[in-house]
Design a protein around this motif. Structure first.
Motif: not given
Length: 243
Positions: A65-79
């Motif tokens: 019914e629902a799929l949630t994917i972690y595409a960009f975290s708030s910590e990914n700005w450190r990359r």
């Protein structure tokens, strides 16, 4: 609290399986996938987008019914800026190439996190995609963009403190302020690549979710891996604190 209900799908592994209503995935391992092949990290992210297509299509096919994917975290700005630029480019490409399919397949698109920090053209693409899927009534694809669970909980607590006295703040009230409030309860959380942590993803929602950590790198994850995860979920005894 919303009720944890499951449906039954009779097509996986030739037997009835308790199908999770809501599955979330921490899509990890793009960089290591590329490194193993002596390719730039951007190639791993591009292969990861192909995995998103495979998995989202199969999730719809088996009735999740629902799929949630972690595409960009708030910590990914450190990359590095170059890598962030590559990720923004892939997000643009995914929306432009896949939006018509999402509309046609009756998918409800939801964004969790603060995507307003992204480049203006990306924000416009995201907002347009959500608007074009707004009238759909089918399965939900929730994409976490610039999302962090701790910040989500802080914002929810702040909003509650503004409108309710302390003795009226309970779990249900806090849950009603979360960005996932209109999604089914989280049943199954998968992390790929062999890491065993949640990385600030859906911390409240995962309180009674089944957790599954697999060694497969995200670009290699496909329909068979999702089926295996669903079978593993169906074999577990979920007691929610009871006997």
């Amino acid at each position: 609290m919303k009720g944890h209900l499951v449906s039954t799908v009779p097509v996986i592994a030739g037997r009835d399986i308790a199908l999770p209503r809501h599955v979330a995935i921490i899509m990890d391992g793009n960089g290591r996938w590329a490194k193993k092949r002596l390719l730039p990290r951007a190639a791993g992210h591009k292969a990861g987008v192909e995995a998103v297509r495979r998995v989202t299509r199969h999730a719809r096919a088996i009735g999740i019914e629902a799929l949630t994917i972690y595409a960009f975290s708030s910590e990914n700005w450190r990359r590095p800026e170059e890598e962030i630029g590559d990720l923004m480019g892939l997000l643009r490409l995914f929306i432009r190439s896949d939006l018509a399919e999402l509309v046609r397949e009756n998918v409800r698109l939801k964004i969790i996190g603060d995507h307003r920090r992204f480049p203006k053209d990306v924000v416009a693409l995201i907002d347009d995609a959500v608007a074009r899927c707004a009238a759909n009534t089918g399965p939900i694809l929730a994409i976490a963009l610039n999302y962090g669970a701790q910040a989500e909980l802080v914002r929810a607590a702040q909003r509650l403190a503004e409108r309710l006295p302390p003795d009226q703040i309970d779990a249900a009230a806090l849950e009603s302020e979360l960005e996932t409030r209109d999604l089914p309860p989280l049943d199954l959380l998968i992390r790929t690549s062999g890491e065993h942590r949640l990385s600030n993803f859906l911390l409240w929602q995962a309180a009674y979710a089944e957790l599954l950590f697999v060694d497969t790198l995200w670009p290699d994850f496909g329909a068979a891996d999702l089926d295996a995860a669903v079978v593993a979920f169906g074999s577990r005894n979920r007691r929610f604190g009871g006997l």
